[in-house]
Design a protein around this motif. Structure first.
Motif, mmCIF file in Angstrom:
data_model
loop_
_atom_site.group_PDB
_atom_site.id
_atom_site.type_symbol
_atom_site.label_atom_id
_atom_site.label_comp_id
_atom_site.label_asym_id
_atom_site.label_seq_id
_atom_site.Cartn_x
_atom_site.Cartn_y
_atom_site.Cartn_z
ATOM 1 N N TYR A 156 45.441 50.927 35.178
ATOM 2 C CA TYR A 156 45.774 51.378 36.552
ATOM 3 C C TYR A 156 46.378 50.460 37.311
ATOM 4 N N ASN A 157 47.574 50.476 37.456
ATOM 5 C CA ASN A 157 48.329 49.139 38.251
ATOM 6 C C ASN A 157 48.759 49.345 39.691
ATOM 7 N N ARG A 158 48.711 48.356 40.340
ATOM 8 C CA ARG A 158 49.264 48.452 41.854
ATOM 9 C C ARG A 158 50.329 47.144 41.874
ATOM 10 N N ILE A 159 51.508 47.506 42.334
ATOM 11 C CA ILE A 159 52.484 46.661 42.560
ATOM 12 C C ILE A 159 52.892 46.549 43.835
ATOM 13 N N GLU A 160 52.869 45.253 44.578
ATOM 14 C CA GLU A 160 53.207 44.984 45.811
ATOM 15 C C GLU A 160 54.392 43.895 45.792
ATOM 16 N N GLY A 161 54.740 43.915 46.952
ATOM 17 C CA GLY A 161 55.948 42.895 47.359
ATOM 18 C C GLY A 161 57.127 43.411 46.891
ATOM 19 N N GLY A 162 58.116 42.599 46.622
ATOM 20 C CA GLY A 162 59.608 42.940 46.271
ATOM 21 C C GLY A 162 60.123 43.628 47.568
ATOM 22 N N PHE A 163 61.158 44.676 47.092
ATOM 23 C CA PHE A 163 61.723 45.177 48.117
ATOM 24 C C PHE A 163 60.891 46.545 48.658
ATOM 25 N N VAL A 164 60.755 46.731 49.706
ATOM 26 C CA VAL A 164 59.994 47.976 50.253
ATOM 27 C C VAL A 164 59.736 48.974 49.735
ATOM 28 N N HIS A 165 60.653 49.638 49.175
ATOM 29 C CA HIS A 165 60.664 51.314 48.262
ATOM 30 C C HIS A 165 60.229 50.761 46.968
ATOM 31 N N THR A 166 59.803 49.662 46.364
ATOM 32 C CA THR A 166 59.407 49.457 44.999
ATOM 33 C C THR A 166 57.899 49.237 44.946
ATOM 34 N N GLN A 167 57.318 49.257 46.064
ATOM 35 C CA GLN A 167 55.728 49.353 46.129
ATOM 36 C C GLN A 167 55.135 50.615 45.544
ATOM 37 N N SER A 168 54.263 50.493 44.319
ATOM 38 C CA SER A 168 53.964 51.687 43.835
ATOM 39 C C SER A 168 52.613 51.413 43.175
ATOM 40 N N ASP A 169 51.907 52.596 42.858
ATOM 41 C CA ASP A 169 50.914 52.514 41.804
ATOM 42 C C ASP A 169 51.422 53.312 40.631
ATOM 43 N N GLY A 170 50.591 53.036 39.457
ATOM 44 C CA GLY A 170 50.819 53.707 38.395
ATOM 45 C C GLY A 170 50.128 53.556 37.074
ATOM 46 N N LEU A 171 50.279 54.000 35.927
ATOM 47 C CA LEU A 171 49.939 53.730 34.626
ATOM 48 C C LEU A 171 50.458 52.653 34.113
ATOM 49 N N GLY A 172 49.789 51.674 33.105
ATOM 50 C CA GLY A 172 50.266 51.014 32.181
ATOM 51 C C GLY A 172 49.530 51.379 30.907
ATOM 52 N N VAL A 173 50.055 51.593 29.729
ATOM 53 C CA VAL A 173 49.908 51.916 28.355
ATOM 54 C C VAL A 173 50.206 51.186 27.245
ATOM 55 N N THR A 174 49.474 50.845 26.316
ATOM 56 C CA THR A 174 49.892 50.338 24.858
ATOM 57 C C THR A 174 49.161 50.633 23.878
ATOM 58 N N ALA A 175 49.601 50.952 22.744
ATOM 59 C CA ALA A 175 48.803 51.632 21.730
ATOM 60 C C ALA A 175 49.757 51.220 20.373
ATOM 61 N N SER A 176 48.765 50.809 19.298
ATOM 62 C CA SER A 176 49.220 50.363 18.136
ATOM 63 C C SER A 176 48.514 50.918 16.996
ATOM 64 N N LEU A 177 49.105 51.664 16.277
ATOM 65 C CA LEU A 177 48.439 52.380 15.013
ATOM 66 C C LEU A 177 49.048 52.075 13.661
ATOM 67 N N ALA A 178 48.012 51.632 12.729
ATOM 68 C CA ALA A 178 48.434 51.757 11.417
ATOM 69 C C ALA A 178 47.796 52.509 10.353
ATOM 70 N N TYR A 179 48.882 53.411 9.460
ATOM 71 C CA TYR A 179 47.873 54.207 8.637
ATOM 72 C C TYR A 179 48.583 54.042 7.400
ATOM 73 N N ARG A 180 47.713 53.512 6.284
ATOM 74 C CA ARG A 180 48.055 53.316 5.008
ATOM 75 C C ARG A 180 47.779 54.578 4.047
ATOM 76 N N MET A 181 48.762 55.539 3.922
ATOM 77 C CA MET A 181 48.569 56.839 3.310
ATOM 78 C C MET A 181 48.290 56.849 1.761
ATOM 79 N N THR A 182 48.958 55.815 1.068
ATOM 80 C CA THR A 182 48.724 55.493 -0.230
ATOM 81 C C THR A 182 48.916 53.910 -0.500
ATOM 82 N N SER A 183 48.706 53.734 -1.767
ATOM 83 C CA SER A 183 48.854 52.279 -1.986
ATOM 84 C C SER A 183 50.343 51.734 -1.772
ATOM 85 N N ARG A 184 51.366 52.725 -1.769
ATOM 86 C CA ARG A 184 52.584 52.371 -1.489
ATOM 87 C C ARG A 184 53.232 52.814 -0.460
ATOM 88 N N THR A 185 52.636 53.697 0.388
ATOM 89 C CA THR A 185 53.142 54.348 1.752
ATOM 90 C C THR A 185 52.412 53.835 3.001
#
Length: 430
Positions: A286-315
């Motif tokens: 959960y992020n809060r941004i302050e400063g900058g130009f007036v109408h750019t101040q905002s709250d919001g979500l930041g998300v990262t995800a990384s997933l690796a799946y080895r289906m077979t020995s080749r794939t």
């Protein structure tokens, strides 16, 4: 808790090689974790220089390729005309990467350097000399482990990232430094990291601006061999923009420079490996941004995800997603809100032939003052599909065939465009 271990340390390697491999993995793991936290914080972090992978003391790689691109202008015919570019072109590039590692019993020193030359057959304006250097160290200190990395890069901004129609080329030069310390006992660990980055852009007279970003992250986590790792993180970053802002001077209602932009965030990070086939990490902030130009101040979500799946020995399949904020290269915006999604599939037909296919989506929003420059990009959505065939020739050479298709839609129709690219290349390890 025991600090992160490398599977190689339990293999049949000699003791000194096991120490070397473990320290290499340690440095890479810590810096990757720091980079992920900066991304999760919204991308306002200082940026993480490259940390070498592998267990070779000296590694030298080289590549050369030739490509055809149906549209190198970053827009439609109107943008091509203003940038004085010919849409279709052939691009020739050659580059090298040199990695040096100096291990001892508890430390690792490394150097990593990359250089690439790009030449265009019809648009010599876009010719580029790109290079990057990073040096660093990793060390174990009792129950703690630390890394320190400094980096320098000089690169041409990709044409689709140039958001002003009147300019075709910008050179971005970046100095950065990052430090990370992780300490753990039993099942509890604490990680503290910080970084600073200074970015200079060459196209200041056309709306680009310099910036400096300072960031810091703190994490407290719990490790369980069955359930995985869960961390509570706090992040902070501050962007300071340069004062030489020519476009803002055209509008007396705006400040003479972009005010500082600060971001605070708290979040959770979870990482787990499920058997030998599935592993991944996910973070929500959960992020809060302050400063900058007036109408750019905002709250919001930041998300990262990384997933690796080895289906077979080749794939194998990989999925990466990031939602966050980055420092803006433009003098009329406070920051760039971006969303990136990439799915990749790899299939090893034989020991020498590998197929790869990928699909990606990127959305960017330049948030800040009202549009000042003529034909300035504010929002865009880009979708790309690509595929490649890697063919090993002998022990050290690989032939690479690649094709990709890109489509972009934007709030300013002149930036809508499609591009097809095919290339053939040769890479080698020495």
């Amino acid at each position: 808790m025991r600090l992160a271990t490398n599977p190689l340390t339990n293999s049949g390697l000699p003791a000194r090689s096991r120490t070397f491999a473990g320290l290499a993995a340690l440095g890479a793991a810590l810096l990757c974790a720091q980079g992920a936290q900066a991304q999760m914080a919204g991308g306002l972090g200082a940026g993480v220089p490259g940390v070498p992978n592998g267990d070779q003391r000296i590694a030298i790689e080289g590549h050369a390729d030739a490509a055809y691109d149906s549209n190198v202008t970053g827009g439609n015919a109107s943008v091509a005309s203003q940038r004085r570019l010919t849409p279709e072109d052939e691009i020739y590039s050659a580059g090298t990467n040199i990695t040096l590692m100096l291990p001892s019993s508890r430390q690792l020193l490394f150097f990593d350097g990359q250089a690439e030359l790009q030449r265009y057959a019809r648009n010599s304006t876009l010719d580029a000399n790109n290079y990057r250097l990073s040096v660093g160290a990793a060390e174990r200190l009792g129950i703690c482990a630390a890394t320190l990395v400094g980096g320098y890069s000089h690169r041409e901004t990709q044409i689709q990232q140039v958001a002003v129609a009147t300019i075709a080329k910008n050179i971005a030069t970046q100095d950065s430094g990052n430090a990370d310390v992780t300490c753990g006992r039993r099942k509890i660990f604490v990680d503290i990291s910080g970084g600073v980055s200074k970015l200079e852009n060459s196209a200041k007279t056309s709306g680009f601006v310099d910036s400096q970003t300072v960031s810091g992250n703190v994490a407290v986590g719990y490790h369980n061999t069955v359930l995985g790792d869960l961390s509570l993180l706090g992040v902070y970053s501050d962007i300071q923009y340069g004062q030489d802002n020519l476009l803002l001077a055209l509008d007396p209602t705006l400040p003479t420079s972009v005010p500082d932009v600060r971001q605070y965030g708290v979040g959770l990070r979870y990482a787990r490996k499920v058997g030998l086939r599935l592993s991944g990490t996910a973070s929500v902030f959960y992020n809060r941004i302050e400063g900058g130009f007036v109408h750019t101040q905002s709250d919001g979500l930041g998300v990262t995800a990384s997933l690796a799946y080895r289906m077979t020995s080749r794939t194998q399949f990989t999925l990466d997603y990031n939602l966050g904020n980055n420092a803006s290269p433009l003098s009329t915006t406070s920051y760039v809100h971006s969303e990136d999604l990439h799915l990749n599939a790899t299939y090893n037909l034989t020991q020498r032939i590998t197929f790869q296919a990928g699909v990606s989506h990127q959305r960017e929003e330049y948030r800040g003052a009202d549009q000042i420059a003529l034909l300035q990009l504010r929002e865009s959505d880009s979708n790309q599909i690509d595929g490649s065939i890697n063919i090993k020739v002998g022990q050290k050479l690989t032939v690479i065939l690649n094709a990709q298709h890109l489509e972009r839609t934007a709030d300013v129709r002149q930036f809508n465009y499609n591009a097809d690219r095919v290339s053939i290349g040769l890479s080698g390890k020495f």
